[in-house]
Design a protein around this motif. Structure first.
Motif, PDB file in Angstrom:
ATOM      1  N   SER A 344       0.833  -1.210   0.000  1.00 20.49           N
ATOM      2  CA  SER A 344       0.000   0.000   0.000  1.00 20.49           C
ATOM      3  C   SER A 344       0.864   1.255   0.000  1.00 20.49           C
ATOM      4  O   SER A 344       1.733   1.414   0.864  1.00 20.49           O
ATOM      5  N   TRP A 345       0.615   2.127  -0.942  1.00 20.90           N
ATOM      6  CA  TRP A 345       1.332   3.397  -1.004  1.00 20.90           C
ATOM      7  C   TRP A 345       0.326   4.538  -1.029  1.00 20.90           C
ATOM      8  O   TRP A 345      -0.734   4.449  -1.618  1.00 20.90           O
ATOM      9  N   GLY A 346       0.692   5.627  -0.361  1.00 23.11           N
ATOM     10  CA  GLY A 346      -0.179   6.793  -0.295  1.00 23.11           C
ATOM     11  C   GLY A 346      -0.082   7.634  -1.555  1.00 23.11           C
ATOM     12  O   GLY A 346       0.696   7.346  -2.471  1.00 23.11           O
ATOM     13  N   PRO A 347      -0.855   8.753  -1.629  1.00 17.60           N
ATOM     14  CA  PRO A 347      -0.888   9.582  -2.835  1.00 17.60           C
ATOM     15  C   PRO A 347       0.443  10.257  -3.150  1.00 17.60           C
ATOM     16  O   PRO A 347       0.718  10.580  -4.287  1.00 17.60           O
ATOM     17  N   ASP A 348       1.289  10.462  -2.126  1.00 17.29           N
ATOM     18  CA  ASP A 348       2.581  11.112  -2.350  1.00 17.29           C
ATOM     19  C   ASP A 348       3.724  10.107  -2.392  1.00 17.29           C
ATOM     20  O   ASP A 348       4.889  10.468  -2.247  1.00 17.29           O
ATOM     21  N   GLY A 349       3.408   8.834  -2.548  1.00 17.84           N
ATOM     22  CA  GLY A 349       4.443   7.820  -2.644  1.00 17.84           C
ATOM     23  C   GLY A 349       4.873   7.235  -1.318  1.00 17.84           C
ATOM     24  O   GLY A 349       5.761   6.386  -1.273  1.00 17.84           O
ATOM     25  N   GLU A 350       4.253   7.676  -0.211  1.00 19.22           N
ATOM     26  CA  GLU A 350       4.642   7.149   1.087  1.00 19.22           C
ATOM     27  C   GLU A 350       3.897   5.847   1.375  1.00 19.22           C
ATOM     28  O   GLU A 350       2.808   5.618   0.866  1.00 19.22           O
ATOM     29  N   MET A 351       4.504   5.020   2.199  1.00 21.44           N
ATOM     30  CA  MET A 351       3.882   3.741   2.536  1.00 21.44           C
ATOM     31  C   MET A 351       2.860   3.923   3.645  1.00 21.44           C
ATOM     32  O   MET A 351       3.109   4.620   4.627  1.00 21.44           O
ATOM     33  N   THR A 352       1.709   3.292   3.488  1.00 17.25           N
ATOM     34  CA  THR A 352       0.663   3.309   4.507  1.00 17.25           C
ATOM     35  C   THR A 352       0.864   2.112   5.416  1.00 17.25           C
ATOM     36  O   THR A 352       0.912   0.973   4.942  1.00 17.25           O
ATOM     37  N   LEU A 353       0.983   2.342   6.713  1.00 18.51           N
ATOM     38  CA  LEU A 353       1.260   1.269   7.655  1.00 18.51           C
ATOM     39  C   LEU A 353       0.233   1.248   8.781  1.00 18.51           C
ATOM     40  O   LEU A 353      -0.162   2.303   9.287  1.00 18.51           O
ATOM     41  N   TYR A 354      -0.169   0.034   9.165  1.00 16.11           N
ATOM     42  CA  TYR A 354      -1.043  -0.137  10.313  1.00 16.11           C
ATOM     43  C   TYR A 354      -0.199  -0.010  11.577  1.00 16.11           C
ATOM     44  O   TYR A 354       0.780  -0.727  11.754  1.00 16.11           O
ATOM     45  N   LYS A 355      -0.563   0.929  12.446  1.00 13.42           N
ATOM     46  CA  LYS A 355       0.191   1.197  13.676  1.00 13.42           C
ATOM     47  C   LYS A 355       1.657   1.500  13.376  1.00 13.42           C
ATOM     48  O   LYS A 355       2.548   1.164  14.144  1.00 13.42           O
ATOM     49  N   ARG A 356       1.924   2.151  12.229  1.00 12.68           N
ATOM     50  CA  ARG A 356       3.274   2.526  11.809  1.00 12.68           C
ATOM     51  C   ARG A 356       4.220   1.327  11.764  1.00 12.68           C
ATOM     52  O   ARG A 356       5.417   1.447  11.995  1.00 12.68           O
ATOM     53  N   LEU A 357       3.664   0.158  11.434  1.00  9.52           N
ATOM     54  CA  LEU A 357       4.477  -1.053  11.492  1.00  9.52           C
ATOM     55  C   LEU A 357       4.176  -2.041  10.371  1.00  9.52           C
ATOM     56  O   LEU A 357       5.084  -2.478   9.672  1.00  9.52           O
ATOM     57  N   PHE A 358       2.906  -2.400  10.169  1.00  9.91           N
ATOM     58  CA  PHE A 358       2.539  -3.454   9.235  1.00  9.91           C
ATOM     59  C   PHE A 358       1.846  -2.890   7.991  1.00  9.91           C
ATOM     60  O   PHE A 358       0.899  -2.110   8.119  1.00  9.91           O
ATOM     61  N   PRO A 359       2.285  -3.278   6.768  1.00  6.60           N
ATOM     62  CA  PRO A 359       1.534  -2.941   5.556  1.00  6.60           C
ATOM     63  C   PRO A 359       0.171  -3.640   5.596  1.00  6.60           C
ATOM     64  O   PRO A 359       0.113  -4.874   5.657  1.00  6.60           O
ATOM     65  N   PRO A 360      -0.934  -2.911   5.585  1.00  9.81           N
ATOM     66  CA  PRO A 360      -2.248  -3.534   5.782  1.00  9.81           C
ATOM     67  C   PRO A 360      -2.732  -4.382   4.618  1.00  9.81           C
ATOM     68  O   PRO A 360      -3.662  -5.167   4.780  1.00  9.81           O
ATOM     69  N   SER A 361      -2.111  -4.248   3.450  1.00  9.02           N
ATOM     70  CA  SER A 361      -2.609  -4.972   2.283  1.00  9.02           C
ATOM     71  C   SER A 361      -2.182  -6.438   2.248  1.00  9.02           C
ATOM     72  O   SER A 361      -2.692  -7.205   1.431  1.00  9.02           O
ATOM     73  N   LEU A 362      -1.260  -6.842   3.121  1.00  8.12           N
ATOM     74  CA  LEU A 362      -0.772  -8.220   3.090  1.00  8.12           C
ATOM     75  C   LEU A 362      -1.779  -9.193   3.701  1.00  8.12           C
ATOM     76  O   LEU A 362      -2.406  -8.879   4.718  1.00  8.12           O
ATOM     77  N   GLU A 363      -1.879 -10.355   3.097  1.00  4.07           N
ATOM     78  CA  GLU A 363      -2.758 -11.391   3.651  1.00  4.07           C
ATOM     79  C   GLU A 363      -2.174 -11.966   4.939  1.00  4.07           C
ATOM     80  O   GLU A 363      -2.891 -12.212   5.910  1.00  4.07           O
ATOM     81  N   CYS A 364      -0.858 -12.187   4.933  1.00  6.75           N
ATOM     82  CA  CYS A 364      -0.156 -12.666   6.129  1.00  6.75           C
ATOM     83  C   CYS A 364       0.792 -11.559   6.585  1.00  6.75           C
ATOM     84  O   CYS A 364       1.605 -11.072   5.792  1.00  6.75           O
ATOM     85  N   HIS A 365       0.679 -11.186   7.839  1.00  8.74           N
ATOM     86  CA  HIS A 365       1.454 -10.046   8.331  1.00  8.74           C
ATOM     87  C   HIS A 365       2.817 -10.517   8.824  1.00  8.74           C
ATOM     88  O   HIS A 365       3.148 -10.454  10.016  1.00  8.74           O
ATOM     89  N   THR A 366       3.630 -10.967   7.864  1.00  8.59           N
ATOM     90  CA  THR A 366       4.967 -11.464   8.184  1.00  8.59           C
ATOM     91  C   THR A 366       6.060 -10.515   7.709  1.00  8.59           C
ATOM     92  O   THR A 366       7.227 -10.902   7.615  1.00  8.59           O
ATOM     93  N   LEU A 367       5.682  -9.281   7.401  1.00  9.70           N
ATOM     94  CA  LEU A 367       6.658  -8.246   7.060  1.00  9.70           C
ATOM     95  C   LEU A 367       6.311  -6.991   7.854  1.00  9.70           C
ATOM     96  O   LEU A 367       5.140  -6.603   7.927  1.00  9.70           O
ATOM     97  N   ALA A 368       7.325  -6.373   8.445  1.00  9.03           N
ATOM     98  CA  ALA A 368       7.112  -5.157   9.237  1.00  9.03           C
ATOM     99  C   ALA A 368       8.195  -4.140   8.913  1.00  9.03           C
ATOM    100  O   ALA A 368       9.351  -4.503   8.661  1.00  9.03           O
ATOM    101  N   ILE A 369       7.796  -2.864   8.904  1.00  3.09           N
ATOM    102  CA  ILE A 369       8.728  -1.761   8.681  1.00  3.09           C
ATOM    103  C   ILE A 369       9.031  -1.137  10.033  1.00  3.09           C
ATOM    104  O   ILE A 369       8.150  -0.558  10.676  1.00  3.09           O
ATOM    105  N   MET A 370      10.261  -1.218  10.472  1.00  4.26           N
ATOM    106  CA  MET A 370      10.621  -0.804  11.820  1.00  4.26           C
ATOM    107  C   MET A 370      11.118   0.639  11.860  1.00  4.26           C
ATOM    108  O   MET A 370      11.710   1.141  10.911  1.00  4.26           O
ATOM    109  N   GLY A 371      10.870   1.289  12.995  1.00  2.00           N
ATOM    110  CA  GLY A 371      11.514   2.571  13.290  1.00  2.00           C
ATOM    111  C   GLY A 371      10.855   3.807  12.743  1.00  2.00           C
ATOM    112  O   GLY A 371      11.367   4.914  12.955  1.00  2.00           O
ATOM    113  N   LEU A 372       9.708   3.694  12.050  1.00  2.00           N
ATOM    114  CA  LEU A 372       9.057   4.880  11.490  1.00  2.00           C
ATOM    115  C   LEU A 372       8.130   5.497  12.541  1.00  2.00           C
ATOM    116  O   LEU A 372       6.919   5.514  12.397  1.00  2.00           O
TER     117      LEU A 372
END
Length: 524
Positions: A344-372
């Motif tokens: 999931s990417w926002g209108p300005d190219g930024e990534m949309t994250l659930y709780k600033r951690l998980f990409p919400p579009s994934l079926e399995c939440h086995t990838l996380a973006i840390m430190g944002l």
């Protein structure tokens, strides 16, 4: 067999993720592009594309007791605010103490991270890496923790300023800045008044002929030092101040804090006055900026409007002639080129994250973006809790709750934490006083719950000793003093204890009322 987790990057978040993976029984494999740990805090003489960059004189804005890992206090002899090289030494001590480096593949770049064909059932990832010899390797991982940072792709908005192509000087981004040697005897404009903008402007103003600091909105500027010369964050960030901000009207708290700050230097007089109130946005931490304005070495200017040859035009109509260089402190873009474009990417190219951690579009939440994250208190425990949550999701020990049940989960956690504090109050009142009245240090996160650390209590009780230790470099004469009976330590302890008990009960009563109110969300 333990699940394998790829950790991309060996900076602060990467080291934390390796340790937490080991704590949770997972097998971490870390890939680090450079030849050392530290990420952002590893100084490089020449900036390299895709890497973060810091300047030679950089000093931390957070004191050592508030910045340390929650289960690894910094050495007592470290200064309260550290040069970047000393902070890097601390990270090396942490990695050595927990034996983390054996899990790191240095000079190895992650080229791509893609979902496997059976991702919907396995949650696994195909990861392609390139080692120091240029050889490509393919791996299969059960989870991916992205810790590659957010300060690697600078934003240089020259297109926003008409006439920039006619400018006869040079334009830089603060990402390129190392020291002020190149600006000696020149006229320089610094654009942007964040923490980097303030530091760069102050340092250049000590050697340049004239330095201008251009800002669109202004900023509240505070120093690192509080009353009695103590670290500001150690006296300002406490549970007591949090209670007061909940109990008192926000307008009143802002007025009192702004009044106190303006007593040191009038922000309106100094040209710093922002449009927002003090508590509405992050402040700028800088000890020397007001002093440089007072000396005339640094001149505040309004927002930059455009270029006219060697002249710069500002929004208030003023023009500064014969400018030699412009340094843009205008932030960074968060880019992870190795991740799937389907996230999931926002209108300005930024990534949309659930709780600033998980990409919400994934079926399995086995990838996380840390430190944002943007934390107002200690940041290390937040990163540690992020890592613990992400690894437990990857391990299948917990799941992301649906959005509609999130408030109930928060309320359940709050009630459990309130019970823990009440039990602690009965069992260890001295510690509770330190926790409630003292600084909100990271060790408090290790007193109870998952990841509990047996040394947390002692670390809290001795935190002020570590603050004082680096000052003890000279024997100072101590005059004899006698306290009256009313000011004896026992009397002060009794009175203070009674006040704290009263405020604690008021605090929990307020939290309970707010949690029961429909549509209200109480801050964690």
């Amino acid at each position: 067999m333990a699940r394998r987790v790829a950790v991309v990057g060996a900076g602060i978040s990467g080291l934390v993720c390796i340790k937490v993976c080991l704590d949770e029984g997972l097998e971490p494999v870390c890939f680090e592009r450079s030849d050392d740990i530290g990420g952002l805090w590893k100084f490089k003489e020449s900036p390299e594309p895709g890497f973060s960059g810091i300047y030679r004189s950089l000093v931390t804005n957070t004191s050592k007791e508030m910045m340390c890992f929650s289960d690894f206090p910094m050495p007592a002899d470290y200064p309260n605010y550290m040069h970047h090289s000393q902070l890097l030494r601390y990270f090396r001590l942490y990695a050595e103490h927990f034996d983390l480096k054996r899990h790191i593949n240095f000079q190895t770049t992650v080229r791509s991270v893609r979902q496997r064909p059976d991702f919907s059932t396995t949650g696994q990832w195909d990861v392609v890496t390139v080692n120091r010899d240029g050889e490509e390797d393919q791996h299969i991982f059960d989870g991916v923790l992205v810790c590659s940072g957010q300060y690697t792709h600078p934003v240089l908005p020259l297109g926003d300023f008409p006439g920039h192509e006619t400018f006869t000087g040079r334009c830089y981004h603060s990402w390129e800045y190392k020291d002020a040697d190149a600006f000696r005897g020149k006229k320089v404009v610094v654009v942007g008044i964040g923490n980097s903008g303030g530091d760069v402007a102050v340092e250049i103003s000590r050697s340049a002929e004239k330095t201008f600091l251009s800002t669109r909105d202004g900023a509240w500027v505070v120093g690192r030092m509080s009353t009695n010369g103590l670290p500001l964050d150690m006296t300002a960030i406490t549970r007591l101040t949090h209670v007061l901000t909940l109990l008192l009207p926000k307008a009143l708290v802002n007025w009192v804090a702004q009044r106190d700050l303006n007593h040191k230097y009038d922000h309106r007089l100094y040209g710093l006055m922002p449009r927002h109130r003090l508590l509405d946005k992050r402040v700028v931490i800088n000890d020397d900026l007001p002093g440089q304005i007072l000396q005339g070495a640094l001149v505040m200017k309004s927002n930059l409007q455009g270029f006219q040859g060697s002249a710069l035009v500002f929004e208030d109509g003023t023009v500064e002639e014969n400018i030699d260089a412009v340094v843009f402190c205008t932030g960074y873009k968060t880019i992870f080129s190795f991740l799937p474009p389907s996230l999931s990417w926002g209108p300005d190219g930024e990534m949309t994250l659930y709780k600033r951690l998980f990409p919400p579009s994934l079926e399995c939440h086995t990838l996380a973006i840390m430190g944002l994250i943007q934390a107002k208190g200690p940041i290390m425990p937040i990163v540690e809790m992020q890592a613990r949550w992400a690894t437990r999701v990857i391990a299948g020990l917990c799941h992301l709750p649906p959005q509609e049940t999130m408030l109930s989960v928060i309320e359940s956690d709050r009630r459990r934490n309130m019970k823990s504090i009440f039990r602690l109050l009965l069992r260890d009142p001295v510690l509770v006083l330190k926790v409630f009245l003292g600084p909100y240090t990271p060790y408090q996160f290790r007193l109870t719950g998952p990841g509990r650390w047996a040394g947390a209590r002692q670390a809290i009780l001795t935190q002020w000793e570590r603050v004082a230790h680096p000052f003890k470099t000279r024997v100072v004469y101590e005059p004899e003093t006698r306290l009256c009976g009313l000011c004896s330590p026992w009397m002060l302890t009794l009175v203070g204890g009674a006040l704290i008990m009263t405020m604690l009960f008021k605090y929990f009563e307020l939290l309970d009322k707010l949690s029961r109110a429909p549509g209200r969300h109480v801050p964690q």
